[in-house]
Structures are given as structure tokens and as C-alpha cells.
Design a protein around this motif. Structure first.
Motif, PDB file in Angstrom:
ATOM      1  N   THR A  30       0.854  -1.195   0.000  1.00 19.59           N
ATOM      2  CA  THR A  30       0.000   0.000   0.000  1.00 19.59           C
ATOM      3  C   THR A  30       0.883   1.235   0.000  1.00 19.59           C
ATOM      4  O   THR A  30       1.629   1.478   0.945  1.00 19.59           O
ATOM      5  CB  THR A  30      -0.925   0.008   1.233  1.00 19.59           C
ATOM      6  N   PHE A  31       0.798   1.944  -1.114  1.00 16.73           N
ATOM      7  CA  PHE A  31       1.579   3.177  -1.261  1.00 16.73           C
ATOM      8  C   PHE A  31       0.751   4.337  -0.737  1.00 16.73           C
ATOM      9  O   PHE A  31      -0.366   4.585  -1.203  1.00 16.73           O
ATOM     10  CB  PHE A  31       1.917   3.383  -2.740  1.00 16.73           C
ATOM     11  N   LYS A  32       1.303   5.024   0.256  1.00 18.53           N
ATOM     12  CA  LYS A  32       0.600   6.179   0.824  1.00 18.53           C
ATOM     13  C   LYS A  32       1.486   7.400   0.700  1.00 18.53           C
ATOM     14  O   LYS A  32       2.693   7.327   0.962  1.00 18.53           O
ATOM     15  CB  LYS A  32       0.282   5.940   2.308  1.00 18.53           C
ATOM     16  N   CYS A  33       0.883   8.497   0.309  1.00 17.76           N
ATOM     17  CA  CYS A  33       1.620   9.752   0.266  1.00 17.76           C
ATOM     18  C   CYS A  33       0.601  10.881   0.347  1.00 17.76           C
ATOM     19  O   CYS A  33      -0.612  10.645   0.370  1.00 17.76           O
ATOM     20  CB  CYS A  33       2.446   9.856  -1.021  1.00 17.76           C
ATOM     21  N   ASN A  34       1.118  12.092   0.385  1.00 19.56           N
ATOM     22  CA  ASN A  34       0.251  13.261   0.321  1.00 19.56           C
ATOM     23  C   ASN A  34       0.521  13.898  -1.026  1.00 19.56           C
ATOM     24  O   ASN A  34       1.633  14.389  -1.259  1.00 19.56           O
ATOM     25  CB  ASN A  34       0.618  14.204   1.473  1.00 19.56           C
ATOM     26  N   LEU A  35      -0.425  13.847  -1.926  1.00 17.82           N
ATOM     27  CA  LEU A  35      -0.190  14.326  -3.288  1.00 17.82           C
ATOM     28  C   LEU A  35      -1.063  15.544  -3.562  1.00 17.82           C
ATOM     29  O   LEU A  35      -2.282  15.467  -3.444  1.00 17.82           O
ATOM     30  CB  LEU A  35      -0.468  13.206  -4.293  1.00 17.82           C
ATOM     31  N   ASN A  36      -0.412  16.656  -3.875  1.00 17.64           N
ATOM     32  CA  ASN A  36      -1.116  17.923  -4.109  1.00 17.64           C
ATOM     33  C   ASN A  36      -2.072  18.232  -2.959  1.00 17.64           C
ATOM     34  O   ASN A  36      -3.212  18.669  -3.169  1.00 17.64           O
ATOM     35  CB  ASN A  36      -1.867  17.883  -5.449  1.00 17.64           C
ATOM     36  N   GLY A  37      -1.603  17.938  -1.744  1.00 22.20           N
ATOM     37  CA  GLY A  37      -2.382  18.286  -0.554  1.00 22.20           C
ATOM     38  C   GLY A  37      -3.445  17.273  -0.178  1.00 22.20           C
ATOM     39  O   GLY A  37      -4.171  17.477   0.792  1.00 22.20           O
ATOM     40  N   LYS A  38      -3.542  16.169  -0.949  1.00 16.66           N
ATOM     41  CA  LYS A  38      -4.569  15.161  -0.621  1.00 16.66           C
ATOM     42  C   LYS A  38      -3.895  13.847  -0.235  1.00 16.66           C
ATOM     43  O   LYS A  38      -2.919  13.441  -0.879  1.00 16.66           O
ATOM     44  CB  LYS A  38      -5.483  14.914  -1.825  1.00 16.66           C
ATOM     45  N   ALA A  39      -4.466  13.182   0.766  1.00 16.74           N
ATOM     46  CA  ALA A  39      -3.928  11.884   1.177  1.00 16.74           C
ATOM     47  C   ALA A  39      -4.269  10.847   0.107  1.00 16.74           C
ATOM     48  O   ALA A  39      -5.424  10.732  -0.309  1.00 16.74           O
ATOM     49  CB  ALA A  39      -4.513  11.480   2.516  1.00 16.74           C
ATOM     50  N   ILE A  40      -3.253  10.102  -0.329  1.00 13.52           N
ATOM     51  CA  ILE A  40      -3.432   9.076  -1.357  1.00 13.52           C
ATOM     52  C   ILE A  40      -3.049   7.724  -0.766  1.00 13.52           C
ATOM     53  O   ILE A  40      -2.044   7.612  -0.062  1.00 13.52           O
ATOM     54  CB  ILE A  40      -2.502   9.353  -2.570  1.00 13.52           C
ATOM     55  N   SER A  41      -3.835   6.724  -1.065  1.00 14.43           N
ATOM     56  CA  SER A  41      -3.511   5.360  -0.656  1.00 14.43           C
ATOM     57  C   SER A  41      -3.909   4.433  -1.796  1.00 14.43           C
ATOM     58  O   SER A  41      -5.077   4.419  -2.204  1.00 14.43           O
ATOM     59  CB  SER A  41      -4.277   5.007   0.624  1.00 14.43           C
ATOM     60  N   THR A  42      -2.934   3.699  -2.325  1.00 15.66           N
ATOM     61  CA  THR A  42      -3.250   2.815  -3.453  1.00 15.66           C
ATOM     62  C   THR A  42      -2.370   1.569  -3.375  1.00 15.66           C
ATOM     63  O   THR A  42      -1.211   1.649  -2.961  1.00 15.66           O
ATOM     64  CB  THR A  42      -3.060   3.566  -4.807  1.00 15.66           C
ATOM     65  N   VAL A  43      -2.945   0.423  -3.750  1.00 18.16           N
ATOM     66  CA  VAL A  43      -2.212  -0.848  -3.661  1.00 18.16           C
ATOM     67  C   VAL A  43      -1.531  -1.103  -5.003  1.00 18.16           C
ATOM     68  O   VAL A  43      -2.195  -1.171  -6.047  1.00 18.16           O
ATOM     69  CB  VAL A  43      -3.168  -2.006  -3.303  1.00 18.16           C
ATOM     70  N   ILE A  44      -0.208  -1.210  -4.980  1.00 19.28           N
ATOM     71  CA  ILE A  44       0.576  -1.347  -6.221  1.00 19.28           C
ATOM     72  C   ILE A  44       1.710  -2.355  -6.035  1.00 19.28           C
ATOM     73  O   ILE A  44       2.107  -2.628  -4.901  1.00 19.28           O
ATOM     74  CB  ILE A  44       1.187   0.012  -6.644  1.00 19.28           C
ATOM     75  N   PRO A  45       2.267  -2.866  -7.124  1.00 22.21           N
ATOM     76  CA  PRO A  45       3.458  -3.704  -7.011  1.00 22.21           C
ATOM     77  C   PRO A  45       4.656  -2.838  -6.607  1.00 22.21           C
ATOM     78  O   PRO A  45       4.713  -1.661  -6.977  1.00 22.21           O
ATOM     79  CB  PRO A  45       3.677  -4.245  -8.427  1.00 22.21           C
ATOM     80  N   PRO A  46       5.613  -3.383  -5.898  1.00 25.10           N
ATOM     81  CA  PRO A  46       6.784  -2.595  -5.497  1.00 25.10           C
ATOM     82  C   PRO A  46       7.637  -2.160  -6.682  1.00 25.10           C
ATOM     83  O   PRO A  46       8.487  -1.288  -6.557  1.00 25.10           O
ATOM     84  CB  PRO A  46       7.557  -3.541  -4.572  1.00 25.10           C
ATOM     85  N   SER A  47       7.404  -2.779  -7.841  1.00 25.36           N
ATOM     86  CA  SER A  47       8.180  -2.426  -9.032  1.00 25.36           C
ATOM     87  C   SER A  47       7.614  -1.197  -9.758  1.00 25.36           C
ATOM     88  O   SER A  47       8.144  -0.793 -10.779  1.00 25.36           O
ATOM     89  CB  SER A  47       8.190  -3.610 -10.005  1.00 25.36           C
ATOM     90  N   ARG A  48       6.531  -0.617  -9.227  1.00 27.41           N
ATOM     91  CA  ARG A  48       5.868   0.478  -9.949  1.00 27.41           C
ATOM     92  C   ARG A  48       6.621   1.796  -9.729  1.00 27.41           C
ATOM     93  O   ARG A  48       6.907   2.188  -8.599  1.00 27.41           O
ATOM     94  CB  ARG A  48       4.423   0.611  -9.466  1.00 27.41           C
ATOM     95  N   ARG A  49       6.871   2.480 -10.835  1.00 32.38           N
ATOM     96  CA  ARG A  49       7.562   3.755 -10.730  1.00 32.38           C
ATOM     97  C   ARG A  49       6.583   4.878 -10.385  1.00 32.38           C
ATOM     98  O   ARG A  49       5.397   4.804 -10.719  1.00 32.38           O
ATOM     99  CB  ARG A  49       8.282   4.071 -12.045  1.00 32.38           C
ATOM    100  N   LEU A  50       7.130   5.912  -9.747  1.00 32.53           N
ATOM    101  CA  LEU A  50       6.285   7.037  -9.348  1.00 32.53           C
ATOM    102  C   LEU A  50       5.594   7.661 -10.556  1.00 32.53           C
ATOM    103  O   LEU A  50       4.421   8.028 -10.493  1.00 32.53           O
ATOM    104  CB  LEU A  50       7.146   8.088  -8.617  1.00 32.53           C
ATOM    105  N   LEU A  51       6.301   7.784 -11.680  1.00 33.88           N
ATOM    106  CA  LEU A  51       5.709   8.370 -12.888  1.00 33.88           C
ATOM    107  C   LEU A  51       4.451   7.610 -13.311  1.00 33.88           C
ATOM    108  O   LEU A  51       3.438   8.217 -13.668  1.00 33.88           O
ATOM    109  CB  LEU A  51       6.738   8.358 -14.030  1.00 33.88           C
ATOM    110  N   ASN A  52       4.505   6.285 -13.263  1.00 29.85           N
ATOM    111  CA  ASN A  52       3.356   5.484 -13.688  1.00 29.85           C
ATOM    112  C   ASN A  52       2.187   5.621 -12.711  1.00 29.85           C
ATOM    113  O   ASN A  52       1.018   5.641 -13.126  1.00 29.85           O
ATOM    114  CB  ASN A  52       3.763   4.017 -13.837  1.00 29.85           C
ATOM    115  N   VAL A  53       2.498   5.705 -11.432  1.00 35.29           N
ATOM    116  CA  VAL A  53       1.421   5.908 -10.451  1.00 35.29           C
ATOM    117  C   VAL A  53       0.740   7.244 -10.718  1.00 35.29           C
ATOM    118  O   VAL A  53      -0.497   7.337 -10.749  1.00 35.29           O
ATOM    119  CB  VAL A  53       1.990   5.859  -9.014  1.00 35.29           C
ATOM    120  N   ILE A  54       1.553   8.282 -10.939  1.00 35.46           N
ATOM    121  CA  ILE A  54       0.979   9.624 -11.139  1.00 35.46           C
ATOM    122  C   ILE A  54       0.157   9.677 -12.429  1.00 35.46           C
ATOM    123  O   ILE A  54      -0.989  10.128 -12.431  1.00 35.46           O
ATOM    124  CB  ILE A  54       2.115  10.670 -11.168  1.00 35.46           C
ATOM    125  N   ARG A  55       0.715   9.208 -13.521  1.00 40.30           N
ATOM    126  CA  ARG A  55       0.044   9.359 -14.819  1.00 40.30           C
ATOM    127  C   ARG A  55      -1.072   8.344 -15.039  1.00 40.30           C
ATOM    128  O   ARG A  55      -2.143   8.692 -15.536  1.00 40.30           O
ATOM    129  CB  ARG A  55       1.065   9.228 -15.963  1.00 40.30           C
TER     130      ARG A  55
END
Ligand code: FES
Ligand code: FES
Length: 184
Positions: A30-55
Motif C-alpha cells: 500500500t503506497f501512501k503519500c500526500n499528493l497535491n495536498g490530498k492523502a493518497i492510498s493505493t495498492v501497487i506492485p513494489p516495481s511500480r515507478r512514481l511516474l506510472n502511479v501519477i500518470r
């Protein structure tokens, strides 16, 4: 020729790239961060790059994909205030971070750096512009009155294939308030 190594079967199984890749991509976290001021939580493979999560996962396509090897800066985002090439960052490395994309800069209207790019013609096709703006914002947040050398250093990771950089440097100068030796 058959192997004489009694451990060969075990080693081959462990080193099989297909089975290793499959095991890696099946794993999730579970990837959690604060993105553009909003709390984000999403389940992803550990191989996923930040660019792909964002786009792809979050559909914030202002962050651009180009070289994917850290050379062009089109994919730049702020991670805890620092400019980062999101094509090189694994999402898990940014767990818990404060992430800002180009969309996050303009939620209350154009950011002053975006306005300066607009007014000074700091873009043509615009593909490099989000990354350029992110780099300039990071620079000015840390150093509101940079020298020309500091501006050039801050933008050294951002490539523009259209403008010849004149408009970009005028825009940066405008964002600074005309304080870069007046040379742009
Ligand atoms: S796409 Fe990331 S640096 Fe070029
Ligand atoms: S405006 Fe086209 S790449 Fe910079």
C-alpha cells in the motif's frame, strides 16, 4: 552437455528471469503519500515507478513521460520540496512523502512561475514546460534570488527541444523579478 553441478536445478529455478519477474509483480504494497495536498492510498506492485502511479493510476497527465532514463526532466515533480525525476523514482521510495505535481501548483489559479512562462513565451509545444516550471519553483523556493549560474544549474536537467531556451530564461527572470543580473 548436462551440468555436473548437483545444485544446478535449484540455481536455474531461482535465476529464471520469468519466474522472478512474476513473483515480483504479484507482490503488492500500500503506497501512501500526500499528493497535491490530498492523502493518497493505493495498492501497487513494489516495481511500480512514481511516474506510472501519477500518470496512469492517478490520471494526472501534466507530468510528462519522455526519455524515461532521467535525462530530460519532463517527468519532474516535487518530493518533499525537492525536484525529482519521477521516471527514476520507485513509488515505494516516496512512501509518506509530500508530492507536488504541476496540477498541484495551480489549484488556486496559475502559479507566478507559470504566469511568467505564459507572459514571456517560455514554451512552444509545451511538453517540457511542466518539468521546467517544477524545477524553477524548487529553485526559487530555496533561493529566491539566484544568480544566472544558479538558474542554469537548476535547469541543467531539463531539456527543451523547441524554444532555444531564450523564452524560458526570460520567464525565469520575470519570476525572479528581474533580479538575475538583467542579462536574460
Ligand atoms: S522522462 Fe524522466 S527524465 Fe525524461
Ligand atoms: S517547448 Fe517543446 S520541448 Fe520545450
Amino acid at each position: 552437455m548436462p551440468s555436473t553441478n548437483s545444485n544446478s536445478n535449484l540455481n536455474e529455478e531461482n535465476l529464471d528471469p520469468a519466474s522472478s519477474a512474476e513473483a515480483f509483480t504479484e507482490e503488492k504494497f500500500t503506497f501512501k503519500c500526500n499528493l497535491n495536498g490530498k492523502a493518497i492510498s493505493t495498492v501497487i506492485p513494489p516495481s511500480r515507478r512514481l511516474l506510472n502511479v501519477i500518470r496512469e493510476d492517478l490520471e494526472l497527465t501534466g507530468t510528462k513521460r519522455s526519455c524515461e532514463i532521467g535525462r530530460c526532466g519532463a517527468c519532474m515533480v516535487l518530493v518533499d520540496g525537492h525536484p525529482v525525476n519521477s521516471c527514476l523514482a520507485m513509488a515505494y521510495q516516496c512512501s509518506g512523502a509530500e508530492i507536488t505535481t504541476i496540477e498541484g501548483l495551480s489549484e488556486a489559479g496559475l502559479h507566478p512561475v507559470q504566469r511568467a512562462f505564459l507572459e514571456e513565451g517560455g514554451f512552444q509545444c509545451g511538453y517540457c514546460t511542466p518539468g521546467m516550471v517544477i524545477s524553477v519553483v524548487a529553485l526559487l523556493d530555496e533561493n529566491p534570488h539566484p544568480t544566472q549560474a544558479e538558474v542554469e544549474e537548476a535547469l541543467s536537467g531539463n531539456i527543451c527541444r523547441c524554444t532555444g531556451y531564450g523564452g524560458i530564461l526570460r520567464a525565469v527572470n520575470k519570476a525572479i523579478g528581474g533580479g538575475v543580473d538583467g542579462r536574460f
